[in-house]
Design a protein around this motif. Structure first.
Motif, PDB file in Angstrom:
ATOM      1  N   PRO A  45      31.959  35.252  58.086  1.00 57.36           N
ATOM      2  CA  PRO A  45      31.642  35.793  56.756  1.00 57.36           C
ATOM      3  C   PRO A  45      32.476  35.112  55.676  1.00 57.36           C
ATOM      4  N   GLN A  46      31.799  34.521  54.715  1.00 62.68           N
ATOM      5  CA  GLN A  46      32.470  33.844  53.611  1.00 62.68           C
ATOM      6  C   GLN A  46      32.532  34.723  52.372  1.00 62.68           C
ATOM      7  N   SER A  47      31.808  35.820  52.418  1.00 57.52           N
ATOM      8  CA  SER A  47      31.784  36.681  51.245  1.00 57.52           C
ATOM      9  C   SER A  47      31.613  38.129  51.683  1.00 57.52           C
ATOM     10  N   PHE A  48      31.799  39.006  50.741  1.00 52.43           N
ATOM     11  CA  PHE A  48      31.634  40.436  50.996  1.00 52.43           C
ATOM     12  C   PHE A  48      30.193  40.734  51.444  1.00 52.43           C
ATOM     13  N   ILE A  49      29.224  40.105  50.785  1.00 53.63           N
ATOM     14  CA  ILE A  49      27.815  40.346  51.114  1.00 53.63           C
ATOM     15  C   ILE A  49      27.521  39.914  52.549  1.00 53.63           C
ATOM     16  N   SER A  51      29.614  39.700  55.027  1.00 53.47           N
ATOM     17  CA  SER A  51      30.283  40.587  55.971  1.00 53.47           C
ATOM     18  C   SER A  51      29.505  41.895  56.120  1.00 53.47           C
TER      19      SER A  51
END
Length: 120
Positions: A45-49, A51
């Motif tokens: 995951p590179q971003s909150f979305i 993840s």
């Protein structure tokens, strides 16, 4: 997504052309649907979305066993039409571009040329 779409068209085109050139061979193309497999373990995951999606998607997409159902169906069902495209255990319509016999023939010939180059 573009690569997936292109490889999907490639597989469907080859299946249809194989059915035309070799009618004695049962040739089908199929799509298992979006499946949650162990390949996802490589996605970081590179971003909150991302993840959040990584936690939600396994709840709503197919398991590997569910994704395999169309494969099993195509292997055991009698009377399937060669050169056709299957998904969700039934024959699906193809997009117009996948029904272009000129493209199918060119792709087949290109593939044959590549094979001959590799073999020599």
């Amino acid at each position: 997504a573009v690569v997936s779409t292109q490889s999907g068209h490639y597989g469907r085109d080859h299946s249809k052309e194989l059915a035309i050139k070799h009618p004695e061979i049962q040739s089908l193309s199929l799509h298992p649907g979006l499946c949650y497999t162990s390949l996802a373990r490589y996605v970081k995951p590179q971003s909150f979305i991302l993840s959040i999606l990584g936690r939600v998607l396994p709840l709503i997409i197919r398991t590997p066993a569910e994704g395999a159902q169309t494969h099993v169906y195509c292997c055991v069902e009698d009377g399937l039409e060669s050169g056709q495209y299957y998904g969700d255990c039934k024959k699906n319509a193809l997009e117009d571009v996948a029904c272009n016999s000129n493209i199918q023939k060119k792709l087949w010939e290109f593939s044959e040329d590549l094979i001959l180059q590799k073999a020599s």
